[in-house]
Design an enzyme around this catalytic site. Structure first.
Site, PDB file in Angstrom:
ATOM      1  N   ASN A 171       1.071  -1.301  -0.143  1.00 37.80           N
ATOM      2  CA  ASN A 171       0.153   0.369   0.167  1.00 37.80           C
ATOM      3  C   ASN A 171       0.900   1.002  -0.170  1.00 37.80           C
ATOM      4  O   ASN A 171       1.642   1.714   0.683  1.00 37.80           O
ATOM      5  CB  ASN A 171      -0.515   0.519   0.849  1.00 37.80           C
ATOM      6  CG  ASN A 171      -1.609   1.133   1.109  1.00 37.80           C
ATOM      7  OD1 ASN A 171      -1.513   2.048   0.539  1.00 37.80           O
ATOM      8  ND2 ASN A 171      -2.217   1.327   2.725  1.00 37.80           N
ATOM      9  N   LYS A 211      -0.007   3.819  -0.254  1.00 38.94           N
ATOM     10  CA  LYS A 211      -0.300   5.365   0.277  1.00 38.94           C
ATOM     11  C   LYS A 211      -0.289   6.562  -0.110  1.00 38.94           C
ATOM     12  O   LYS A 211       0.111   6.472  -1.653  1.00 38.94           O
ATOM     13  CB  LYS A 211      -0.460   5.846   1.953  1.00 38.94           C
ATOM     14  CG  LYS A 211      -0.493   4.755   2.651  1.00 38.94           C
ATOM     15  CD  LYS A 211      -0.427   4.056   3.897  1.00 38.94           C
ATOM     16  CE  LYS A 211      -0.273   3.500   4.358  1.00 38.94           C
ATOM     17  NZ  LYS A 211       0.309   3.694   6.199  1.00 38.94           N
ATOM     18  N   HIS A 229      -9.969   1.024   5.094  1.00 43.67           N
ATOM     19  CA  HIS A 229      -7.792   1.140   5.697  1.00 43.67           C
ATOM     20  C   HIS A 229      -8.208   2.311   6.685  1.00 43.67           C
ATOM     21  O   HIS A 229      -8.965   2.959   6.904  1.00 43.67           O
ATOM     22  CB  HIS A 229      -7.202   2.230   4.609  1.00 43.67           C
ATOM     23  CG  HIS A 229      -5.324   2.030   5.058  1.00 43.67           C
ATOM     24  ND1 HIS A 229      -4.968   2.741   6.242  1.00 43.67           N
ATOM     25  CD2 HIS A 229      -4.811   1.204   4.721  1.00 43.67           C
ATOM     26  CE1 HIS A 229      -4.497   2.570   6.355  1.00 43.67           C
ATOM     27  NE2 HIS A 229      -3.392   1.290   5.942  1.00 43.67           N
ATOM     28  N   GLU A 255      -6.487   4.715   7.979  1.00 47.53           N
ATOM     29  CA  GLU A 255      -6.964   5.968   7.570  1.00 47.53           C
ATOM     30  C   GLU A 255      -7.645   6.742   6.866  1.00 47.53           C
ATOM     31  O   GLU A 255      -7.867   8.024   6.932  1.00 47.53           O
ATOM     32  CB  GLU A 255      -5.173   5.688   6.946  1.00 47.53           C
ATOM     33  CG  GLU A 255      -4.155   6.379   7.315  1.00 47.53           C
ATOM     34  CD  GLU A 255      -3.601   5.172   6.856  1.00 47.53           C
ATOM     35  OE1 GLU A 255      -3.616   5.391   5.299  1.00 47.53           O
ATOM     36  OE2 GLU A 255      -2.261   4.954   7.670  1.00 47.53           O
ATOM     37  N   GLU A 289      -5.736  -4.835  10.501  1.00 51.38           N
ATOM     38  CA  GLU A 289      -4.511  -4.414  10.474  1.00 51.38           C
ATOM     39  C   GLU A 289      -4.563  -3.285  12.150  1.00 51.38           C
ATOM     40  O   GLU A 289      -5.456  -2.360  12.031  1.00 51.38           O
ATOM     41  CB  GLU A 289      -4.253  -3.110   9.619  1.00 51.38           C
ATOM     42  CG  GLU A 289      -3.853  -3.443   8.679  1.00 51.38           C
ATOM     43  CD  GLU A 289      -3.176  -2.141   7.203  1.00 51.38           C
ATOM     44  OE1 GLU A 289      -2.372  -2.589   6.799  1.00 51.38           O
ATOM     45  OE2 GLU A 289      -4.144  -1.201   7.344  1.00 51.38           O
ATOM     46  N   GLY A 343       2.759   2.598  10.485  1.00 54.84           N
ATOM     47  CA  GLY A 343       3.291   3.325  10.944  1.00 54.84           C
ATOM     48  C   GLY A 343       4.458   3.742  11.852  1.00 54.84           C
ATOM     49  O   GLY A 343       4.759   5.481  11.618  1.00 54.84           O
ATOM     50  N   SER A 351       3.421  -1.986  10.568  1.00 55.44           N
ATOM     51  CA  SER A 351       4.647  -2.285  10.550  1.00 55.44           C
ATOM     52  C   SER A 351       5.995  -3.400  10.247  1.00 55.44           C
ATOM     53  O   SER A 351       6.274  -4.041  11.012  1.00 55.44           O
ATOM     54  CB  SER A 351       5.678  -1.799  11.865  1.00 55.44           C
ATOM     55  OG  SER A 351       4.880  -0.167  12.141  1.00 55.44           O
TER      56      SER A 351
HETATM   57  P1  PGA Z   1       2.915   0.412   7.457  1.00 59.87           P
HETATM   58  O1  PGA Z   1       1.317   0.821   7.108  1.00 59.87           O
HETATM   59  O2  PGA Z   1       3.657  -1.012   6.818  1.00 59.87           O
HETATM   60  O3  PGA Z   1       3.429   1.514   7.308  1.00 59.87           O
HETATM   61  O4  PGA Z   1       2.483   0.417   8.708  1.00 59.87           O
HETATM   62  C1  PGA Z   1       0.860  -0.462   6.908  1.00 59.87           C
HETATM   63  C2  PGA Z   1      -0.543   0.044   6.126  1.00 59.87           C
HETATM   64  O5  PGA Z   1      -0.828   0.842   6.790  1.00 59.87           O
HETATM   65  O6  PGA Z   1      -1.184  -0.779   5.111  1.00 59.87           O
END
Ligand code: PGA
Length: 250
Positions: A9, A11, A96, A98, A168, A174, A213
């Site tokens: 992803n 983003k 997601h 976010e 997640e 992140g 992460s």
């Molecule tokens: P990350 O994000 O690996 O940077 O923690 C994962 C995601 O939000 O899909």
């Protein structure tokens, strides 16, 4: 019996030129990753077409990061599922955290987006997960169950067969803080149980990805768990080498 998947992803990262370079890197190294692992990249809308061209014939699938709730019309700024499908995407990430957190997406929104995705032949990667407060209050099971019941339970059996789930935990996205392999397995097994209560044995065939992460150094341990079928990768998907190393964790 179920597919192993490593999905990147991206983003809101990469300009078109950088995205194409990243896609070329993934396409180049893909042969070093087992064919038993499906590799998916999800670039920003602006260069999906170029990325699709870059990975053509290289056994790398492409997805979008979202789609509109509506089919077409006066919805300034939106991108429809049909447009994404017309580019050649096979997948779309929906729900997601976010999107839920910053753009107020609710189960109601997501039911519409899921319907649009299926209408145009896209496979959703439907994300669920609790935030830190919910985890600390011991509500993570309940939160994930609700996010699944309110959306995934509305699918037909055939639609469900084409759905990927990503767990997640928001506190791990992140942040560099990863769920332990044990924590991941515990909730993945629970999610599968919830899915089984609705879809029976079909739940065994559903890929449940871990995200948050996930990186080359922890992927192998997390993916070794029986109910973890791969990963949805953010930060580490922005370097072809790291992303592929996660693919090789299987
Ligand atoms: P990350 O994000 O690996 O940077 O923690 C994962 C995601 O939000 O899909």
């Amino acid at each position: 019996m179920r597919k192993n998947i490593v999905a990147g992803n991206w983003k809101m990262n990469t300009l078109p030129k950088e995205g194409v370079e990243l896609a070329n890197g993934v396409a180049e190294g893909r042969k070093e990753v087992c064919d038993c692992v499906e590799i998916i990249v999800c670039p920003p809308y602006t260069h999906i077409a170029q990325v699709i061209e870059a990975v053509e014939g290289k056994n790398v699938k492409v997805g979008a990061q979202d789609c509109a709730t509506e089919v077409k019309g006066a919805y300034t700024g939106e991108v429809s599922a049909e447009m994404i499908a017309a580019l050649g995407c096979e997948y779309v990430i929906l729900g997601h955290s976010e999107r839920r957190q910053y753009y107020g997406e609710t189960s109601e929104t997501l039911n519409k987006k899921m319907a649009r995705a299926f209408e145009f032949g896209l496979k959703p990667i439907y994300c669920v997960g609790e935030n830190l407060e919910e985890r600390e209050a011991g509500r993570h099971f309940e939160v994930c169950k609700q996010q699944i019941e309110e959306v995934v339970f509305n699918l037909t059996e055939e639609q469900f067969a084409n759905t990927v789930i990503a767990y997640e935990p928001v506190w791990a996205i992140g942040t560099g803080k990863t769920a332990t392999a044990g924590q991941a397995e515990e909730i993945h097994a629970y999610i599968r149980e919830v899915l089984r209560s609705k879809f029976g044995a079909k739940a065994e065939e559903c890929s449940i990805l871990y995200g948050g992460s996930c990186k080359p150094s922890n992927a192998q341990e997390i993916f070794s768990k029986p109910n973890v079928d791969g990963g949805l990768i953010g930060g580490a998907a922005l370097k072809a080498e790291d992303f592929l190393a996660i693919g090789k964790a299987f």
